[in-house]
Design a protein around this motif. Sequence first.
Motif, short mmCIF file in Angstrom:
data_model
loop_
_atom_site.label_atom_id
_atom_site.label_comp_id
_atom_site.label_asym_id
_atom_site.label_seq_id
_atom_site.Cartn_x
_atom_site.Cartn_y
_atom_site.Cartn_z
N GLU A 1 55.05 -51.30 15.07
CA GLU A 1 55.46 -49.90 15.02
C GLU A 1 56.97 -49.75 14.81
OE1 GLU A 1 53.94 -47.09 14.77
OE2 GLU A 1 55.68 -45.76 15.11
N ILE A 2 57.73 -50.52 15.56
CA ILE A 2 59.19 -50.40 15.43
C ILE A 2 59.61 -50.87 14.03
CG2 ILE A 2 59.87 -52.64 16.46
CD1 ILE A 2 61.57 -49.56 17.62
N PHE A 3 58.93 -51.90 13.54
CA PHE A 3 59.25 -52.42 12.21
C PHE A 3 58.89 -51.39 11.13
CE2 PHE A 3 58.28 -55.11 8.45
CZ PHE A 3 59.56 -55.55 8.25
N LYS A 4 57.76 -50.73 11.31
CA LYS A 4 57.32 -49.70 10.37
C LYS A 4 58.34 -48.56 10.30
CE LYS A 4 53.28 -46.68 9.70
NZ LYS A 4 53.39 -45.49 10.55
N ARG A 5 58.84 -48.16 11.47
CA ARG A 5 59.82 -47.06 11.46
C ARG A 5 61.08 -47.45 10.72
NH1 ARG A 5 59.33 -43.55 16.90
NH2 ARG A 5 57.14 -43.98 17.28
N ILE A 6 61.49 -48.70 10.90
CA ILE A 6 62.71 -49.14 10.24
C ILE A 6 62.52 -49.21 8.73
CG2 ILE A 6 64.18 -51.17 9.90
CD1 ILE A 6 64.04 -51.64 12.85
N THR A 7 61.35 -49.71 8.30
CA THR A 7 61.17 -49.91 6.87
C THR A 7 60.74 -48.63 6.16
OG1 THR A 7 58.99 -50.79 7.40
CG2 THR A 7 60.70 -52.38 6.90
N GLU A 8 60.00 -47.77 6.87
CA GLU A 8 59.52 -46.54 6.22
C GLU A 8 60.32 -45.32 6.62
OE1 GLU A 8 55.33 -46.24 7.03
OE2 GLU A 8 54.95 -48.24 6.24
N GLY A 9 61.22 -45.47 7.62
CA GLY A 9 62.00 -44.34 8.09
C GLY A 9 61.11 -43.34 8.81
N LYS A 10 60.65 -43.68 9.95
CA LYS A 10 59.80 -42.91 10.90
C LYS A 10 58.38 -42.75 10.45
CE LYS A 10 59.39 -39.75 14.40
NZ LYS A 10 59.71 -38.79 15.30
#
Length: 237
Positions: free
Chosen positions: A228-237
């Motif tokens: 989840e944290i990785f997804k937010r960083i790569t996709e921007g939330k």
Amino acid sequence: MEKREQLYEGKAKKVFATDDPALVIVSYKDDATAFDGLKKGTIAGKGAVNNRMSNMLMQLLEQEGVPTHFVEELSERETLVKKVNIVPLEVIVRNVSAGSFSKRYGVEEGIVFDEPTIEFSYKNDDLHDPLINAYHAVALRLATKEEIARIKEYAFKVNGVLKEYFLRLGVRLIDFKLEFGRLPDGTVVLADEISPDTCRFWDAETGEKLDKDRFRRDLGGVEDAYREIFKRITEGK
Ligand code: ADP
Ligand code: UDP
């Protein structure tokens, strides 16, 4: 760049020599430990998340004027970095009470500080990484006064940059640990990693923990939190 012999295997990463004596390759493992190595496990996919996340954050910090060891991401789990002489201090910055701070001072987690705090632990496995103050670190020649001043300046700068960056992704940066190292010319640079292993991240809306505390405290959903944290960083939330 040719990968040569393994120089070191730590709890979360391996370090390899290269054909350039100034550069090493770090390889991120899925292994996780907590409580001074007493708790051991693996977190599937963690190595790849930590490698890529750490590299993205180091590049952001470079842009913001904090020099780092980062050179080039080689693969999902491997990164080329400048070889440094690690300053044997864990540099911990806190915005909100949690973990050992709450335990030490007998306060609940979640108290928002008016100003961020900084503390140092002496990186020494035999002594179990004891808390150390700057005078003692200088007395033991772990770092010079000038290096400590520079480390504090960079650590608070990192906090300012990352706090704002994560808040935009709906994540509160509670606390984190940094390590610094010296290049051959004595320059101090940010080294090691910045990842859910070394930071506390709380979802800004739900308060959900998105970091290694899920592993430390057996909260379940460990892999999901890293994803989840990785997804937010790569996709921007
Ligand atoms: P630990 O040693 O605590 O088990 P790791 O498994 O993360 O930790 O091992 C990585 C080791 O590499 C750490 O000791 C860390 O201080 C060191 N390190 C990190 N960045 C660099 C660098 N650029 N050059 C040399 N050593 C580094
Ligand atoms: N931390 C770390 N390595 C350590 C100790 C702490 O990366 O050896 C990080 C930890 O993930 C947290 C912050 O530093 O984000 C503060 O940790 P704390 O001192 O509260 O210790 P803990 O509760 O992890 O024992």
